[in-house]
Motif scaffolding. Structure first.
Motif, PDB file in Angstrom:
ATOM      1  N   GLY A 176      39.677  58.047  19.931  1.00  0.00           N
ATOM      2  CA  GLY A 176      41.073  57.722  19.492  1.00  0.00           C
ATOM      3  C   GLY A 176      42.182  58.677  19.784  1.00  0.00           C
ATOM      4  O   GLY A 176      42.714  58.662  21.100  1.00  0.00           O
ATOM      5  N   ALA A 177      42.302  59.563  19.059  1.00  0.00           N
ATOM      6  CA  ALA A 177      43.396  60.449  19.339  1.00  0.00           C
ATOM      7  C   ALA A 177      43.235  61.152  20.694  1.00  0.00           C
ATOM      8  O   ALA A 177      44.333  61.250  21.465  1.00  0.00           O
ATOM      9  N   GLN A 178      42.162  61.588  21.120  1.00  0.00           N
ATOM     10  CA  GLN A 178      41.983  62.355  22.200  1.00  0.00           C
ATOM     11  C   GLN A 178      42.186  61.515  23.624  1.00  0.00           C
ATOM     12  O   GLN A 178      42.769  62.091  24.422  1.00  0.00           O
ATOM     13  N   ALA A 179      41.918  60.349  23.299  1.00  0.00           N
ATOM     14  CA  ALA A 179      42.053  59.499  24.558  1.00  0.00           C
ATOM     15  C   ALA A 179      43.611  59.187  24.844  1.00  0.00           C
ATOM     16  O   ALA A 179      43.951  59.312  25.909  1.00  0.00           O
ATOM     17  N   ARG A 180      44.085  59.000  23.598  1.00  0.00           N
ATOM     18  CA  ARG A 180      45.497  58.854  23.862  1.00  0.00           C
ATOM     19  C   ARG A 180      46.401  59.709  24.045  1.00  0.00           C
ATOM     20  O   ARG A 180      47.341  59.902  25.062  1.00  0.00           O
ATOM     21  N   LEU A 181      45.978  61.182  23.875  1.00  0.00           N
ATOM     22  CA  LEU A 181      46.554  62.444  24.203  1.00  0.00           C
ATOM     23  C   LEU A 181      46.665  62.732  25.687  1.00  0.00           C
ATOM     24  O   LEU A 181      47.398  62.979  26.405  1.00  0.00           O
ATOM     25  N   VAL A 182      45.084  62.052  26.273  1.00  0.00           N
ATOM     26  CA  VAL A 182      44.999  62.410  27.624  1.00  0.00           C
ATOM     27  C   VAL A 182      45.762  61.331  28.389  1.00  0.00           C
ATOM     28  O   VAL A 182      46.516  61.953  29.480  1.00  0.00           O
ATOM     29  N   ALA A 183      46.050  59.986  27.929  1.00  0.00           N
ATOM     30  CA  ALA A 183      46.672  59.216  28.644  1.00  0.00           C
ATOM     31  C   ALA A 183      48.250  59.700  28.612  1.00  0.00           C
ATOM     32  O   ALA A 183      49.064  59.552  29.447  1.00  0.00           O
TER      33      ALA A 183
ATOM     34  N   HIS B 247      56.664  58.074  24.160  1.00  0.00           N
ATOM     35  CA  HIS B 247      57.079  58.572  22.750  1.00  0.00           C
ATOM     36  C   HIS B 247      56.275  57.832  21.797  1.00  0.00           C
ATOM     37  O   HIS B 247      55.811  58.082  20.809  1.00  0.00           O
ATOM     38  N   GLY B 248      55.956  56.021  22.126  1.00  0.00           N
ATOM     39  CA  GLY B 248      55.336  55.379  21.224  1.00  0.00           C
ATOM     40  C   GLY B 248      53.945  55.790  21.199  1.00  0.00           C
ATOM     41  O   GLY B 248      53.405  55.809  20.296  1.00  0.00           O
ATOM     42  N   GLU B 249      53.305  56.122  22.286  1.00  0.00           N
ATOM     43  CA  GLU B 249      51.896  56.671  22.140  1.00  0.00           C
ATOM     44  C   GLU B 249      51.664  57.714  21.193  1.00  0.00           C
ATOM     45  O   GLU B 249      50.699  58.028  20.500  1.00  0.00           O
ATOM     46  N   VAL B 250      52.837  58.619  21.202  1.00  0.00           N
ATOM     47  CA  VAL B 250      52.926  59.904  20.516  1.00  0.00           C
ATOM     48  C   VAL B 250      52.877  59.467  18.910  1.00  0.00           C
ATOM     49  O   VAL B 250      51.967  59.872  17.840  1.00  0.00           O
ATOM     50  N   LYS B 251      53.570  58.513  18.345  1.00  0.00           N
ATOM     51  CA  LYS B 251      53.514  57.994  17.111  1.00  0.00           C
ATOM     52  C   LYS B 251      52.141  57.334  16.838  1.00  0.00           C
ATOM     53  O   LYS B 251      51.663  57.522  15.779  1.00  0.00           O
ATOM     54  N   THR B 252      51.570  56.533  17.954  1.00  0.00           N
ATOM     55  CA  THR B 252      50.241  56.144  17.578  1.00  0.00           C
ATOM     56  C   THR B 252      49.174  57.098  17.349  1.00  0.00           C
ATOM     57  O   THR B 252      48.336  56.850  16.445  1.00  0.00           O
ATOM     58  N   ALA B 253      49.234  58.070  18.112  1.00  0.00           N
ATOM     59  CA  ALA B 253      48.228  59.265  18.237  1.00  0.00           C
ATOM     60  C   ALA B 253      48.592  59.991  16.924  1.00  0.00           C
ATOM     61  O   ALA B 253      47.487  60.431  16.069  1.00  0.00           O
TER      62      ALA B 253
END
Length: 471
Positions: free
Chosen positions: A291-298, A325-331
């Motif tokens: 989840g969060a790790q994959a999003r932060l890498v992307a 910025h949207g990915e940051v909110k999701t993470a």
């Protein structure tokens, strides 16, 4: 369908297995269409069939067999203990005494098997000897020391000494009552022996040389048989009362001690806790990795591309930064959910009422929450288990129940914390096998809690959890 998990002897357990025992009552019902007739149900009272039931004959065999066994065991045990105690002034007393106590442990195994086969009494074997010498090896001296130090050995010897007088008493009472009852009941069948071969009218009741009273006329014979019937009908219950004492002796002296049972229980609970903690760690690692790790890498890759596009095409770079910025909110939301799954801050700060209200607000159906704990709070570990129990149950309500509404009630009864979740769904929940409810029950058992699931097909479903107030 009701399923209950708990510790035997403390809270009780609902057992749906059929034990094969005859219930003592024949309903006499037959198929009216096949055999005709009125089809009226005829019932034989349990008292009438009990003298012929298999349970009575097994209990009778237990008492009758117990007399010669108890005599032999008593003589052997008293001899060995007396000789061993007398020889303690020399070294020979120690091996004799240890051999006698070891034999008593063997006698205990025989008695447990006899009680299991004839009385249906299941008693677990006591804890085995822990033979360990000073050098860590198991030798003859270490074995003798372990036998002499073992409380189990002395309890087995005490059983042999206590059971002997009781076996003699129960044997005499049982044999007397059984013989008198059946003799008097069958008196009309054999009273003719007296006038034919004894030269008298019947069984002599009392009298001397001048006054003799015999049971020889039809009225007296009928009364004798009636009294015999009453004694015969009472015999099974007398034998059962006597074997109840044997059950207590076998269970109290030949089974594992309370301390040993508690140690085994705690070892099992520790294994459950360790497995649960390992499973939680694997879940957290998987959620972070997927989840969060994959999003932060992307997110890092998108920001790198946006940096390269910043000078060439600022508009494209701005769009890429907006997506990042949207990915940051999701993470961040995933990290909040993960932290809430580990231990929510609202539970620590404001207690179960606020934490359960937050869980209920995320449920797919309306949930009424009522928490009545007064001003005190349970132990933090118990509070956390209660929170995750309700959280998982409400997830089941959202995913599987098909309910329109649900309720959560939490209250305190003396030193126990009670949690109940009710929904009006389709029912049919099962806490057996490898279901999530079974895992939840194991987690509660690890802290001396129980889980009761009442979920008939068609609903409603009522799940009650009971936890200690303090861990």
């Amino acid at each position: 369908m009701a399923t209950q998990y708990g510790h035997s002897g403390q809270y009780g357990r609902y057992d749906r297995e059929y034990d094969g025992e005859y219930d003592g009552e024949y309903d006499g019902e037959y198929d009216e269409q096949r055999y005709g007739g009125s089809g009226a149900r005829r019932r034989l009272p349990a008292a009438l069939v009990e003298p012929l039931s298999g349970r009575h004959w097994r209990e009778l065999a237990y008492v009758l067999l117990g007399f010669p066994l108890s005599v032999a065991l008593f003589v052997f045990t008293v001899t060995m203990l007396s000789v061993g105690a007398g020889l303690l002034v020399t070294f020979l007393g120690i091996p004799v005494l240890a051999a006698g106590l070891a034999a008593c442990r063997g006698f205990g195994a025989v008695e447990r098997a006899r009680a299991r086969g004839l009385l249906g009494l299941e008693v677990r074997d006591p804890e085995p000897l822990r033979v360990r010498g000073k050098d860590g090896r198991a030798g003859v001296m270490a074995w003798m020391g372990a036998v002499l130090r073992s409380g189990v050995s002395w309890r087995h010897a005490l059983f042999v000494l206590v059971q002997f007088p009781w076996a003699v008493f129960s044997f005499c009472v049982t044999l007397t009552v059984w013989v008198v009852g059946w003799t008097m009941l069958t008196y009309p069948l054999w009273f003719w022996i007296f006038p034919m071969y004894g030269g008298q009218g019947g069984l002599q009741l009392y009298g001397d040389d001048q006054h003799r009273v015999y049971l020889d006329n039809p009225f007296e014979i009928t009364v004798t048989a009636s009294v015999g019937l009453l004694v015969t009908l009472a015999t099974p219950w007398i034998v059962r009362a006597l074997t109840t004492v044997d059950r207590l002796l076998v269970h109290g002296l030949l089974g594992p001690s309370r301390l040993a049972s508690r140690v085994v229980e705690l070892e099992s609970d520790r294994g459950v806790v360790v497995d649960t903690a390992a499973a939680d760690l694997r879940r957290i690692e998987r959620d972070l990795h997927d989840g969060a790790q994959a999003r932060l890498v992307a997110l890092a890759m998108d920001l790198g591309l946006a940096k390269e596009k910043l000078r060439e095409d600022p508009r494209v770079a701005a769009r890429m930064v907006d997506e990042a910025h949207g990915e940051v909110k999701t993470a961040l939301q995933e990290l909040r959910d993960l932290a809430r799954g580990i231990h929510p801050a609202v539970l620590t700060d404001r207690g179960l009422d606020a934490a359960l209200s937050a869980v209920a607000s995320r449920c797919a159906v309306p949930v009424r929450v009522e928490v009545d704990l007064g001003s005190s709070r349970p132990a933090p570990a118990i509070e956390g288990i209660a929170y995750f129990t309700v959280s998982e149950l409400l997830q089941n309500v959202s995913k599987h129940s098909g309910a329109r509404s649900a309720s959560v009630d939490v209250w305190r009864v003396e030193d126990r914390l009670m949690v109940q979740v009710v929904d009006d769904g389709v029912g049919g929940a099962d806490a057996s096998g490898g279901s999530g409810l079974a895992g939840l029950a194991e987690r509660l058992e690890a802290v001396d809690g129980i889980l009761v699931v009442d979920s008939p097909v068609g609903g409603p479903t009522r799940v009650t959890a009971e936890l200690p107030w303090r861990s």
